[in-house]
Write a protein that holds these residues in place. Structure first.
Motif, PDB file in Angstrom:
ATOM      1  N   ARG A  53       1.273  -1.295  -0.088  1.00 28.86           N
ATOM      2  CA  ARG A  53       0.005  -0.209  -0.136  1.00 28.86           C
ATOM      3  C   ARG A  53       0.740   1.612   0.019  1.00 28.86           C
ATOM      4  NH1 ARG A  53      -3.899  -2.021   4.975  1.00 28.86           N
ATOM      5  NH2 ARG A  53      -4.427  -3.659   3.986  1.00 28.86           N
ATOM      6  N   ILE A  54       0.501   2.582  -0.735  1.00 26.26           N
ATOM      7  CA  ILE A  54       1.279   3.100  -0.800  1.00 26.26           C
ATOM      8  C   ILE A  54       0.198   4.671   0.123  1.00 26.26           C
ATOM      9  CG2 ILE A  54       2.130   5.073  -2.363  1.00 26.26           C
ATOM     10  CD1 ILE A  54       2.646   3.029  -3.783  1.00 26.26           C
ATOM     11  N   GLY A  55       0.649   5.489   0.691  1.00 26.41           N
ATOM     12  CA  GLY A  55      -0.464   6.231   1.681  1.00 26.41           C
ATOM     13  C   GLY A  55      -0.555   7.065   0.667  1.00 26.41           C
ATOM     14  N   VAL A  56      -1.427   8.217   0.350  1.00 29.56           N
ATOM     15  CA  VAL A  56      -2.304   8.830  -0.874  1.00 29.56           C
ATOM     16  C   VAL A  56      -1.168   9.887  -0.512  1.00 29.56           C
ATOM     17  CG1 VAL A  56      -4.070  11.072  -1.578  1.00 29.56           C
ATOM     18  CG2 VAL A  56      -4.319   8.512  -1.208  1.00 29.56           C
ATOM     19  N   VAL A  57      -1.247  10.957   0.965  1.00 27.67           N
ATOM     20  CA  VAL A  57      -0.260  11.658   1.009  1.00 27.67           C
ATOM     21  C   VAL A  57       0.967  11.467   0.657  1.00 27.67           C
ATOM     22  CG1 VAL A  57       0.634  12.762   3.262  1.00 27.67           C
ATOM     23  CG2 VAL A  57      -1.474  12.212   2.958  1.00 27.67           C
ATOM     24  N   ALA A  58       2.049  10.402   0.012  1.00 30.66           N
ATOM     25  CA  ALA A  58       3.368  10.206  -0.276  1.00 30.66           C
ATOM     26  C   ALA A  58       2.932  10.114  -1.697  1.00 30.66           C
ATOM     27  CB  ALA A  58       4.110   8.645   0.772  1.00 30.66           C
ATOM     28  N   LEU A  59       1.897   9.671  -2.046  1.00 28.08           N
ATOM     29  CA  LEU A  59       2.044   9.889  -3.670  1.00 28.08           C
ATOM     30  C   LEU A  59       1.865  11.027  -4.102  1.00 28.08           C
ATOM     31  CD1 LEU A  59       1.649   7.899  -6.040  1.00 28.08           C
ATOM     32  CD2 LEU A  59      -0.744   8.171  -6.026  1.00 28.08           C
ATOM     33  N   PHE A  60       0.820  11.949  -3.296  1.00 24.65           N
ATOM     34  CA  PHE A  60       0.777  13.610  -3.366  1.00 24.65           C
ATOM     35  C   PHE A  60       2.276  14.338  -3.737  1.00 24.65           C
ATOM     36  CE2 PHE A  60      -4.015  13.707  -2.422  1.00 24.65           C
ATOM     37  CZ  PHE A  60      -4.043  12.930  -3.834  1.00 24.65           C
ATOM     38  N   GLU A  61       2.674  13.728  -2.464  1.00 28.99           N
ATOM     39  CA  GLU A  61       4.051  14.665  -2.247  1.00 28.99           C
ATOM     40  C   GLU A  61       5.456  14.592  -3.611  1.00 28.99           C
ATOM     41  OE1 GLU A  61       5.403  16.980  -0.062  1.00 28.99           O
ATOM     42  OE2 GLU A  61       3.077  17.062   0.760  1.00 28.99           O
ATOM     43  N   ARG A  62       4.977  13.292  -3.902  1.00 25.36           N
ATOM     44  CA  ARG A  62       6.366  12.644  -4.967  1.00 25.36           C
ATOM     45  C   ARG A  62       5.549  13.372  -6.213  1.00 25.36           C
ATOM     46  NH1 ARG A  62       7.059   6.424  -7.174  1.00 25.36           N
ATOM     47  NH2 ARG A  62       8.589   6.545  -5.654  1.00 25.36           N
ATOM     48  N   ASP A 115      -4.708  11.531   3.581  1.00 23.80           N
ATOM     49  CA  ASP A 115      -3.400  11.531   5.184  1.00 23.80           C
ATOM     50  C   ASP A 115      -4.434   9.814   5.950  1.00 23.80           C
ATOM     51  OD1 ASP A 115      -5.833  12.883   6.243  1.00 23.80           O
ATOM     52  OD2 ASP A 115      -4.664  12.454   8.186  1.00 23.80           O
ATOM     53  N   ARG A 116      -5.267  10.104   5.883  1.00 23.08           N
ATOM     54  CA  ARG A 116      -6.281   8.673   5.967  1.00 23.08           C
ATOM     55  C   ARG A 116      -6.193   7.670   4.986  1.00 23.08           C
ATOM     56  NH1 ARG A 116     -11.449  10.354   8.340  1.00 23.08           N
ATOM     57  NH2 ARG A 116     -11.651   8.400   8.422  1.00 23.08           N
ATOM     58  N   PHE A 117      -5.962   7.635   3.425  1.00 28.02           N
ATOM     59  CA  PHE A 117      -6.593   6.369   2.469  1.00 28.02           C
ATOM     60  C   PHE A 117      -4.902   6.162   1.861  1.00 28.02           C
ATOM     61  CE2 PHE A 117     -10.197   8.646   3.074  1.00 28.02           C
ATOM     62  CZ  PHE A 117     -11.276   7.812   2.232  1.00 28.02           C
ATOM     63  N   GLU A 118      -4.977   4.563   2.208  1.00 32.12           N
ATOM     64  CA  GLU A 118      -3.873   4.411   1.086  1.00 32.12           C
ATOM     65  C   GLU A 118      -4.277   3.489  -0.202  1.00 32.12           C
ATOM     66  OE1 GLU A 118      -1.281   2.419   4.879  1.00 32.12           O
ATOM     67  OE2 GLU A 118      -3.106   1.552   4.518  1.00 32.12           O
ATOM     68  N   VAL A 119      -3.526   3.385  -1.477  1.00 30.98           N
ATOM     69  CA  VAL A 119      -4.043   2.976  -2.217  1.00 30.98           C
ATOM     70  C   VAL A 119      -2.799   1.410  -3.400  1.00 30.98           C
ATOM     71  CG1 VAL A 119      -5.157   4.548  -3.916  1.00 30.98           C
ATOM     72  CG2 VAL A 119      -2.617   4.206  -4.174  1.00 30.98           C
ATOM     73  N   GLN A 120      -2.732   1.084  -3.561  1.00 32.51           N
ATOM     74  CA  GLN A 120      -2.327  -0.615  -3.962  1.00 32.51           C
ATOM     75  C   GLN A 120      -2.568  -0.593  -5.357  1.00 32.51           C
ATOM     76  OE1 GLN A 120      -3.208  -4.397  -1.319  1.00 32.51           O
ATOM     77  NE2 GLN A 120      -1.448  -4.459  -2.327  1.00 32.51           N
ATOM     78  N   ARG A 121      -1.434  -0.828  -5.907  1.00 30.48           N
ATOM     79  CA  ARG A 121      -2.207  -1.718  -7.565  1.00 30.48           C
ATOM     80  C   ARG A 121      -2.099  -3.101  -7.437  1.00 30.48           C
ATOM     81  NH1 ARG A 121      -0.261   0.473 -13.608  1.00 30.48           N
ATOM     82  NH2 ARG A 121      -1.876  -0.258 -14.315  1.00 30.48           N
ATOM     83  N   VAL A 122      -3.045  -4.447  -7.457  1.00 32.34           N
ATOM     84  CA  VAL A 122      -2.871  -5.471  -7.330  1.00 32.34           C
ATOM     85  C   VAL A 122      -2.893  -6.120  -8.901  1.00 32.34           C
ATOM     86  CG1 VAL A 122      -3.670  -7.891  -6.248  1.00 32.34           C
ATOM     87  CG2 VAL A 122      -3.809  -5.543  -5.268  1.00 32.34           C
ATOM     88  N   SER A 123      -1.957  -6.820  -9.677  1.00 31.06           N
ATOM     89  CA  SER A 123      -1.828  -7.393 -10.338  1.00 31.06           C
ATOM     90  C   SER A 123      -1.763  -8.804 -11.069  1.00 31.06           C
ATOM     91  CB  SER A 123      -0.551  -7.123 -11.249  1.00 31.06           C
ATOM     92  OG  SER A 123       1.016  -7.756 -11.189  1.00 31.06           O
TER      93      SER A 123
END
Length: 170
Positions: A53-62, A115-123
């Motif tokens: 999982r990747i935090g949405v905030v971390a993704l936004f920061e990137r 900050d309460r959300f995470e996303v994950q890509r599942v292949s």
């Protein structure tokens, strides 16, 4: 109104929302568009996470940092477009709990408190592909034509949540 301006300048202009084969779809921006590097960065971040999982905030920061420099107003639009574009492969978690349906209420919460959300890509590959096929057969076509595992997971969550209370607790 502002929402039409946002739609035309981001979604329509960059090809994130387009008409294909008689229906409207969300997808990757035009290859020559200025949002393409940021889109590719989202895909790489999800791939590099190796199904973590990747935090949405971390993704936004990137995406805020160079060389992308995506502005705060466009970040949620890109994320939601990616979620809808890769819907068969994307899992969303709110405070650690799987979110089976990406409803308006969920998106509203995601935009207000990322900050309460995470996303994950599942292949699906290897043994998972065989499991996917067997689950498709077992569920008798509830997710036929899907290329990812998430429609099956969502269906299983619906089945469990619709079961009587006694069944869920035994």
């Amino acid at each position: 109104p502002p929402e039409v301006s946002m739609y035309r300048s981001v979604l329509e202009q960059h090809g994130l929302h387009r008409h294909e084969a008689g229906r409207w779809v969300f997808g990757a921006p035009k290859k020559s568009g200025s949002l393409r590097p940021a889109w590719d960065a989202i895909g790489r971040a999800l791939h590099d996470a190796h199904e973590e999982r990747i935090g949405v905030v971390a993704l936004f920061e990137r995406l805020r940092r160079p060389p992308y420099g995506v502005k705060d107003g466009v970040l949620p639009v890109l994320l939601v477009t990616a979620l809808l574009s890769w819907k068969d492969e994307m899992a969303v978690y709110e405070e650690g709990a799987f979110v089976p349906n990406l409803s308006g209420a969920v998106l509203e919460r995601l935009l207000r408190q990322p900050d309460r959300f995470e996303v994950q890509r599942v292949s699906i590959a290897g043994p998972r592909a065989m499991l996917h096929e067997r689950l498709l057969q077992t569920l008798s076509g509830t997710a036929k034509g899907s290329s990812g595992i998430m429609p099956l997971v969502r269906q299983l969550v619906r089945v469990v949540s619709d079961a009587p209370s006694f069944s869920r607790t035994t």
